[in-house]
Design a protein around this motif. Structure first.
Motif, PDB file in Angstrom:
ATOM      1  N   VAL A   9     -50.388  17.836  14.993  1.00  9.12           N
ATOM      2  CA  VAL A   9     -49.198  18.114  15.800  1.00  9.12           C
ATOM      3  C   VAL A   9     -48.816  19.577  15.682  1.00  9.12           C
ATOM      4  CG1 VAL A   9     -46.782  17.577  16.121  1.00  9.12           C
ATOM      5  CG2 VAL A   9     -48.370  15.783  15.488  1.00  9.12           C
ATOM      6  N   HIS A  13     -48.445  22.615  18.388  1.00  2.00           N
ATOM      7  CA  HIS A  13     -47.245  23.438  18.514  1.00  2.00           C
ATOM      8  C   HIS A  13     -47.606  24.916  18.474  1.00  2.00           C
ATOM      9  CE1 HIS A  13     -44.403  20.076  16.935  1.00  2.00           C
ATOM     10  NE2 HIS A  13     -45.003  19.785  18.050  1.00  2.00           N
ATOM     11  N   GLU A  42     -45.345   7.281  13.913  1.00  2.00           N
ATOM     12  CA  GLU A  42     -46.246   6.821  14.968  1.00  2.00           C
ATOM     13  C   GLU A  42     -47.523   6.223  14.383  1.00  2.00           C
ATOM     14  OE1 GLU A  42     -47.895   8.503  19.188  1.00  2.00           O
ATOM     15  OE2 GLU A  42     -45.957   8.990  18.363  1.00  2.00           O
ATOM     16  N   VAL A  51     -38.121  12.541  19.881  1.00  2.74           N
ATOM     17  CA  VAL A  51     -36.799  13.034  19.481  1.00  2.74           C
ATOM     18  C   VAL A  51     -36.328  14.068  20.489  1.00  2.74           C
ATOM     19  CG1 VAL A  51     -35.492  14.306  17.736  1.00  2.74           C
ATOM     20  CG2 VAL A  51     -37.200  12.642  17.023  1.00  2.74           C
ATOM     21  N   TYR A  52     -35.125  13.875  21.005  1.00  3.53           N
ATOM     22  CA  TYR A  52     -34.530  14.855  21.913  1.00  3.53           C
ATOM     23  C   TYR A  52     -33.242  15.362  21.281  1.00  3.53           C
ATOM     24  CZ  TYR A  52     -32.000  16.793  25.873  1.00  3.53           C
ATOM     25  OH  TYR A  52     -31.275  17.627  26.686  1.00  3.53           O
ATOM     26  N   VAL A  53     -33.052  16.678  21.303  1.00  5.18           N
ATOM     27  CA  VAL A  53     -31.806  17.266  20.808  1.00  5.18           C
ATOM     28  C   VAL A  53     -31.261  18.183  21.888  1.00  5.18           C
ATOM     29  CG1 VAL A  53     -30.701  18.617  18.992  1.00  5.18           C
ATOM     30  CG2 VAL A  53     -32.668  17.196  18.445  1.00  5.18           C
TER      31      VAL A  53
ATOM     32  N   VAL B  47     -34.369  20.699  22.828  1.00  6.97           N
ATOM     33  CA  VAL B  47     -35.769  20.501  22.460  1.00  6.97           C
ATOM     34  C   VAL B  47     -36.108  19.018  22.542  1.00  6.97           C
ATOM     35  CG1 VAL B  47     -36.183  22.519  21.006  1.00  6.97           C
ATOM     36  CG2 VAL B  47     -35.048  20.537  20.049  1.00  6.97           C
ATOM     37  N   TRP B  48     -37.353  18.757  22.885  1.00  2.00           N
ATOM     38  CA  TRP B  48     -37.813  17.377  22.985  1.00  2.00           C
ATOM     39  C   TRP B  48     -39.155  17.297  22.277  1.00  2.00           C
ATOM     40  CZ3 TRP B  48     -38.336  14.291  28.221  1.00  2.00           C
ATOM     41  CH2 TRP B  48     -38.411  12.927  27.922  1.00  2.00           C
ATOM     42  N   PHE B  49     -39.207  16.526  21.181  1.00  2.00           N
ATOM     43  CA  PHE B  49     -40.420  16.414  20.382  1.00  2.00           C
ATOM     44  C   PHE B  49     -41.142  15.129  20.726  1.00  2.00           C
ATOM     45  CE2 PHE B  49     -37.381  18.832  17.976  1.00  2.00           C
ATOM     46  CZ  PHE B  49     -38.115  19.922  17.585  1.00  2.00           C
ATOM     47  N   LEU B  50     -42.416  15.252  21.002  1.00  2.00           N
ATOM     48  CA  LEU B  50     -43.263  14.106  21.288  1.00  2.00           C
ATOM     49  C   LEU B  50     -44.471  14.200  20.381  1.00  2.00           C
ATOM     50  CD1 LEU B  50     -43.173  14.708  25.099  1.00  2.00           C
ATOM     51  CD2 LEU B  50     -41.956  12.879  23.962  1.00  2.00           C
ATOM     52  N   ALA B  51     -44.763  13.149  19.644  1.00  2.00           N
ATOM     53  CA  ALA B  51     -45.892  13.217  18.718  1.00  2.00           C
ATOM     54  C   ALA B  51     -46.864  12.090  19.016  1.00  2.00           C
ATOM     55  CB  ALA B  51     -45.384  13.076  17.287  1.00  2.00           C
ATOM     56  N   PRO B  52     -48.140  12.270  18.679  1.00  2.00           N
ATOM     57  CA  PRO B  52     -48.755  13.500  18.218  1.00  2.00           C
ATOM     58  C   PRO B  52     -49.501  14.259  19.313  1.00  2.00           C
ATOM     59  CG  PRO B  52     -50.183  11.680  17.680  1.00  2.00           C
ATOM     60  CD  PRO B  52     -49.028  11.102  18.432  1.00  2.00           C
ATOM     61  N   GLU B  53     -49.904  13.586  20.387  1.00  2.00           N
ATOM     62  CA  GLU B  53     -50.746  14.290  21.364  1.00  2.00           C
ATOM     63  C   GLU B  53     -49.976  15.363  22.124  1.00  2.00           C
ATOM     64  OE1 GLU B  53     -52.845  10.841  20.194  1.00  2.00           O
ATOM     65  OE2 GLU B  53     -50.887  10.940  21.149  1.00  2.00           O
ATOM     66  N   THR B  54     -48.764  15.044  22.505  1.00  2.00           N
ATOM     67  CA  THR B  54     -48.004  15.974  23.315  1.00  2.00           C
ATOM     68  C   THR B  54     -47.231  16.929  22.430  1.00  2.00           C
ATOM     69  OG1 THR B  54     -46.519  14.119  23.463  1.00  2.00           O
ATOM     70  CG2 THR B  54     -47.721  14.705  25.439  1.00  2.00           C
ATOM     71  N   ALA B  55     -47.109  18.142  22.835  1.00  2.00           N
ATOM     72  CA  ALA B  55     -46.432  19.154  22.036  1.00  2.00           C
ATOM     73  C   ALA B  55     -44.946  19.193  22.379  1.00  2.00           C
ATOM     74  CB  ALA B  55     -47.077  20.506  22.264  1.00  2.00           C
ATOM     75  N   VAL B  56     -44.308  20.251  21.971  1.00  2.00           N
ATOM     76  CA  VAL B  56     -42.861  20.348  22.118  1.00  2.00           C
ATOM     77  C   VAL B  56     -42.481  20.760  23.538  1.00  2.00           C
ATOM     78  CG1 VAL B  56     -40.821  21.558  21.294  1.00  2.00           C
ATOM     79  CG2 VAL B  56     -42.667  20.995  19.746  1.00  2.00           C
TER      80      VAL B  56
END
Lengths: 146, 80
Positions: A9, A13, A42, A51-53, B47-56
């Motif tokens: 991950v 990033h 996961e 997670v959304y902030v 910000v929206w975090f999606l794991a693991p394949e999709t990035a931020v």
């Protein structure tokens, strides 16, 4: 095993989003903790955690608060909606929303989500955004594993 | 050395140096701390975090339409 997943991950990033993620409310070490918690959750459950902030703006519906409507909308944009679990936090509105998809709800009932939201809100009230989110992720993953 | 020169050397230079250090500190740390404080307005980008394949994802996606939420089965909310 989960650490390898988390590394993947972070690599993504670093390639296409890590720098811009730093424009958000979290510093590097907090982003690392969040990535590890997301990946572990996961990996352990098979659900799609997200997670959304940010602001949760939408029109309120009958008996449904506007922030809940907005969180459900974000949840609907995830790729595996039935297995998806969204934790949406709006610091300005001081609300945390947890939304589960059809299959995810079989592993995570509303009571488990409520407990996770309560724990997260307690951390948020103390000013710890990242800690509250990580706590909620761990609680939800722990519950879904059973 | 006149009075004005004395003031310039012994007052102007130290004050100027202090101002320079102060400006440097603010320039490095940024005008506003991103740390969340419950009693202050929150300014950081969403910000929206999606794991693991999709990035931020940092930009906000299109706002949701309320009609497309049949997949939602449960959840909870809390405030602080």
């Amino acid at each position: 095993m989960t650490h390898g997943n988390a590394g993947a991950v972070l690599e993504r990033h670093a390639v296409d989003g890590y720098t811009s993620a730093l424009r958000g409310p979290f510093n590097g070490s907090q982003l690392t903790r969040l990535s590890q918690a997301l990946s572990a959750a996961e990996f352990e459950t098979g659900l799609q955690f997200s997670v959304y902030v940010g602001e949760l703006n939408a029109d309120a519906e009958k008996d449904v608060p506007a922030t809940t409507v907005a969180a459900r909308g974000f949840h609907s944009e995830l790729s595996r909606t039935d297995e998806a679990v969204l934790i949406a936090v709006s610091p300005n509105q001081r609300v945390v929303e947890i939304v589960t998809g059809r299959n995810a709800a079989k592993l995570l009932d509303d009571r488990a989500c409520g407990l996770a939201a309560l724990s997260a809100a307690a951390s948020f009230a103390g000013g710890d955004l990242a800690g509250g989110i990580v706590t909620a992720l761990r609680m939800l993953a722990e519950r879904a594993r059973r | 050395m006149t009075v004005s020169e004395t003031l310039l050397v012994f007052l102007g230079i130290p004050v100027g140096f202090m101002l320079l250090v102060t400006l440097l500190i603010f320039a490095i740390s940024g005008p506003r701390s991103k740390r969340y404080r419950p009693d202050l307005t929150f300014h950081a980008a969403p910000v929206w975090f999606l794991a693991p394949e999709t990035a931020v994802k940092v930009h906000r996606p299109a706002l949701p339409s309320s009609s497309n939420t049949e997949h939602v089965q449960g959840g909870a909310r809390d405030t602080w």
